[in-house]
Every structure is written in C-alpha cells, then in structure tokens.
Design an enzyme around this catalytic site. Structure first.
Site, PDB file in Angstrom:
ATOM      1  N   HIS A  97       0.810  -1.223   0.000  1.00 39.06           N
ATOM      2  CA  HIS A  97       0.000   0.000   0.000  1.00 39.06           C
ATOM      3  C   HIS A  97       0.842   1.272   0.000  1.00 39.06           C
ATOM      4  O   HIS A  97       0.320   2.354  -0.219  1.00 39.06           O
ATOM      5  CB  HIS A  97      -0.980   0.004   1.185  1.00 39.06           C
ATOM      6  CG  HIS A  97      -0.344   0.216   2.519  1.00 39.06           C
ATOM      7  ND1 HIS A  97      -0.048  -0.820   3.378  1.00 39.06           N
ATOM      8  CD2 HIS A  97       0.047   1.348   3.159  1.00 39.06           C
ATOM      9  CE1 HIS A  97       0.485  -0.336   4.480  1.00 39.06           C
ATOM     10  NE2 HIS A  97       0.556   0.982   4.376  1.00 39.06           N
ATOM     11  N   ASP A 138       0.188  -7.722   1.266  1.00 40.05           N
ATOM     12  CA  ASP A 138       0.565  -6.322   1.468  1.00 40.05           C
ATOM     13  C   ASP A 138       2.086  -6.148   1.492  1.00 40.05           C
ATOM     14  O   ASP A 138       2.627  -5.372   2.271  1.00 40.05           O
ATOM     15  CB  ASP A 138      -0.048  -5.755   2.749  1.00 40.05           C
ATOM     16  CG  ASP A 138       0.010  -4.236   2.779  1.00 40.05           C
ATOM     17  OD1 ASP A 138       0.074  -3.619   1.699  1.00 40.05           O
ATOM     18  OD2 ASP A 138       0.018  -3.653   3.887  1.00 40.05           O
ATOM     19  N   SER A 170       4.844   2.175   7.989  1.00 42.13           N
ATOM     20  CA  SER A 170       4.523   1.067   7.081  1.00 42.13           C
ATOM     21  C   SER A 170       5.725   0.696   6.222  1.00 42.13           C
ATOM     22  O   SER A 170       6.323   1.553   5.564  1.00 42.13           O
ATOM     23  CB  SER A 170       3.340   1.456   6.184  1.00 42.13           C
ATOM     24  OG  SER A 170       2.179   1.647   6.946  1.00 42.13           O
TER      25      SER A 170
END
Length: 441
Positions: free
Chosen positions: A182, A217, A297
């Site tokens: 993402h 992811d 992230s």
C-alpha cells in the site's frame, strides 16, 4: 467541745486547764526559747492575747498617679503616652528619624560602592563531565545503531499528490528493498509517478517496483546504489510473546525514528485494506506495543539481536481501518518467514502465489463455538471439489481450530498450492470431515 475547751471559770482567758488540774509548765526566762516578747507572741504562748494589726496598704490606682510612668494594681510598670511631654515626644520621633536616615544612607552607599558585574563574559567555557557512558550489546541504542543504515524512507509522488513510508534493505548487493504494497501501489504503471528511497546518511536514489503482492501487502523495489547495508533476517519460530522489539522507520515523515516495546501476541489474524491501494489481505501478524504510526509502514521490527522479525504494516485504530490515526499501543507486523517467502517470489518472478480454497465466508458463533460461515462456493474451486456447500460452518483446517473468516484465510495460506488438507464443517447441526486439494491464487 465546749466542755473540753471552754475556760474553767467565767472571766478566765486562754484555754482550759488539763483534766488533771495541773497547769502546764510555764516557760521561764532561762528557757532556751524564751524571749521578752514571748508573752505577746501567740505562737509561743497560748495564753497571749490575740489582736489585729494595721490594715493593708495598696498603691494608688493609675488614674490617681501622676507622670508618664505608672504602676498598675498588679505592680506592673507602664508608660502612659498621654502624659509624655511635647519635648520628650519630639525627641523620640527625632531619634527614630535619625536611625532611619542612617540605615538608608548606609544601604545606598553599599550599593554604590559595589559595582555591577558585566552582563557578557566572552570566552566562558562550562565545566564538562565525561562519565564514560557504556552501551551494552542488546540495548536499544546499540540495536538502532546497527539496524538504522538498513532502513530507508520511501517517498512516492503521483502528480501533485505525495506519500511517505518506510522500507528495509534485504539485498544490498543488488539494491532490493522490501516495503508494503500500500506504500507504492499508487505509483505502479502511472506515467510521471516517482518513487525515491532516502537512506540514513541523507543520500537518495530513484527506485523501481520489482513486484507487488496485494494478498500479503508486500512489495519489493530496486535502487541502483552499490554496497548498501543489508538487514539481518531472523526466523519467526524464534519470536516469543514478551520478547523486546524495536521498530524503526519514518512515522509521520520523521526519518530514522526508533520506538521500542515487546511482542504482545503472535499469529494474530488481521485484515488489511490499504487506503487508495489494491491491498486486500489477511495476515497472521506479530502484534507489538512498540508505538507505530502512519509512515512506519514497510519499516523494520527487529529483536534484541538486531535481526529483522517483521515488517510493520498496520496499527489498531479507534477509527477502525488500521491505516490512519495514531498509535494506541497496538501495532501489527508481517512475520519474517512470510516476508522472506513473498520477497523471494517477487524478486524471482515479479509476483507471488497463494493457496486458495475458493469460498467466501463470514465469522459466526452459536454462543458455544465459533467458526466461518460459507456464504458461497466458487464453481470448480477446491471447496466445490471437496463437497463444501453454502451455509456450512468451517470450524477446523488441518487440525487447527478456525474461529473466524480471518482465521480461515490464515489457516489455508499456510499450505502450498496442490497440498491436500482436511476440513471439518458443521452441517445441519452435525460435524463432518472433508478433504480438499488447494488451488493456486
């Protein structure tokens, strides 16, 4: 009493004679205690006549006394101001003024005689103390110093929009960096999109997407920069609840941020849906209380040895989506074994393969037992071939309990495509065991 002590005869003075009738022996002048005034002393001679002395003499009241100094009824001396003469009052006032003037003059002279110190002092050096600080191996500072060069900040720009994230160098020789899908998915295949990796020394390099896997992811990017510091990869089996961990990344765009905590849970099923990306994943996450915020992230979660044990990917948020908001003490990382497997596939082929059962399900419970209710079965899928039907409740996969739809996805993803597994379902109130050969997705 009267008979015992009254005078023997009328007109007689003194005490009555003893009952024997013999009067007591009178003192004579030759006695040792006899004096000329003994006869008039009632304490020496009981026959001495008693008499009152002169009345007590009291000093006059303060009102009757003259002058400024008077004595009250208790003998205390007081000064009566109203009787002070004008001359004496003036002298007292003058004395007070004189003492005040002298004190003020001395204070003024002292302040004038002592000059003020300079406001500035060029060349001043403060005392330095060197306590000889030692940082033991395994301390957070030692871990950060070791791992920081292998963690990068990732800047993504698509048109006028931009985003930041983190990444970890997994192959320094060829410039491969692992991050979250993402973080970079918005720039994949978009003309004019830019991805840039910024290293701990401040240098930067343009990056290209090697491959993305929305189902986990994870993504791998590549930079053309030689001799990068590579992170040491650990093993998921060596991670235990309670182990100390350190998170390193660029939360909120603040590069090189280090936070610490512990592993608070393992194999936590977490559904991921990245905002603005095609991420649709369920991971068996490493849960940690190390503060993680947006921008972490793709960053590193390392153990006390500095080995990479996870890629930070999501946070528990009161907003509910796990990708925005601030840290509330619950963060999730993709386990290193999954990271290694997916990264190797992406570097080799540009894509990753997962196992699929071929059902859509939702979490249910009957109050005593939890499971995954099958909503529909894909035609020709592994589930259809195994005889799984709609309204079946899957409660076990390969001997592992399944309590939710997320746990079902995680349980199936542990196996490779083509493997045969047993699936226990509840149908019509009775449980039965089926066998399914997993498909590739």
């Amino acid at each position: 009493m009267l008979r015992a002590f009254a005078p023997a005869a009328p007109g007689q003075r003194g005490l009555q004679e003893p009952p024997s009738g013999r009067p007591g022996r009178r003192r004579t002048a030759t006695g040792p205690w006899w004096k000329a005034d003994a006869r008039s002393d009632p304490w020496r001679d009981p026959y001495a006549p008693a008499g009152l002395g002169a009345p007590a003499v009291y000093p006059p009241s303060p009102e009757e006394q003259s002058g400024p100094i008077v004595v009250d009824d208790r003998g205390r001396t007081k000064v009566r101001l109203r009787d002070l003469s004008v001359r004496l009052s003036a002298l007292v006032l003058l004395a007070v003024l004189l003492v005040g003037a002298i004190g003020g003059g001395v204070g003024w002279w002292l302040t004038r005689a002592t000059p003020e110190s300079p406001l500035l002092s060029p060349g001043t050096t403060l005392t330095q103390v060197d306590p000889g600080i030692t940082r033991e191996p395994g301390s957070v500072s030692a871990i950060a110093a070791e791992v920081m060069p292998a963690v990068v900040s990732i800047e993504v720009r698509v048109g006028e929009a931009g985003a930041t994230g983190s990444g970890v160098v997994i192959d320094g020789d060829d410039g491969y960096i692992v991050t979250n899908n993402h973080v970079v998915s918005g720039a994949d295949g978009v003309d004019g999109a830019e991805i840039r990796a910024v290293f701990s020394d401040g240098s930067g390099s343009d990056a290209r997407i090697v491959g993305r896997d929305p189902a986990s992811d994870l993504a791998v990017i590549k930079v053309e920069k030689p001799e990068l510091v590579t992170a040491t990869l650990g093993e998921s089996d060596n991670v235990a609840v309670g182990d100390p961990v350190v998170a390193i990344g660029s939360p909120l765009g603040l590069a090189g941020t280090v936070t610490s905590g512990i592993v608070s849970a393992l194999e936590r099923p977490v559904r991921l849906a990245g905002e603005g990306s095609d991420t649709n994943a369920v991971i068996s996450a490493v849960q940690t209380d190390a503060p993680i915020n947006p921008g972490n992230s793709g960053g590193a979660l390392v153990d006390a040895t500095g080995a990479l044990v996870g890629i930070n990917t999501a946070i528990a948020s009161l907003g509910g989506n796990g990708t925005s908001g601030g840290s509330i003490g619950l963060g999730f990382a993709i386990p290193i074994d999954t990271v290694r497997d997916i990264a190797e596939q992406l570097i080799s082929t540009g894509s990753a393969v997962h196992s699929s059962l071929g059902v859509n399900a939702r979490s249910v419970t009957d109050g005593t037992r939890d499971g995954a209710l099958v909503l529909n079965v894909e035609p020709g899928s592994a589930a259809a071939a195994a005889g799984i039907r709609e309204r079946d409740v899957i409660i076990e996969v390969a001997g592992d309990r399944v309590g939710s739809s997320e746990e079902l996805v995680v349980a199936v993803d542990r196996f490779a495509p083509g493997e045969e597994i047993t699936i226990e379902v509840v149908r019509g109130g009775e449980s039965q065991e089926l066998r399914a050969t997993l498909d590739a997705a």
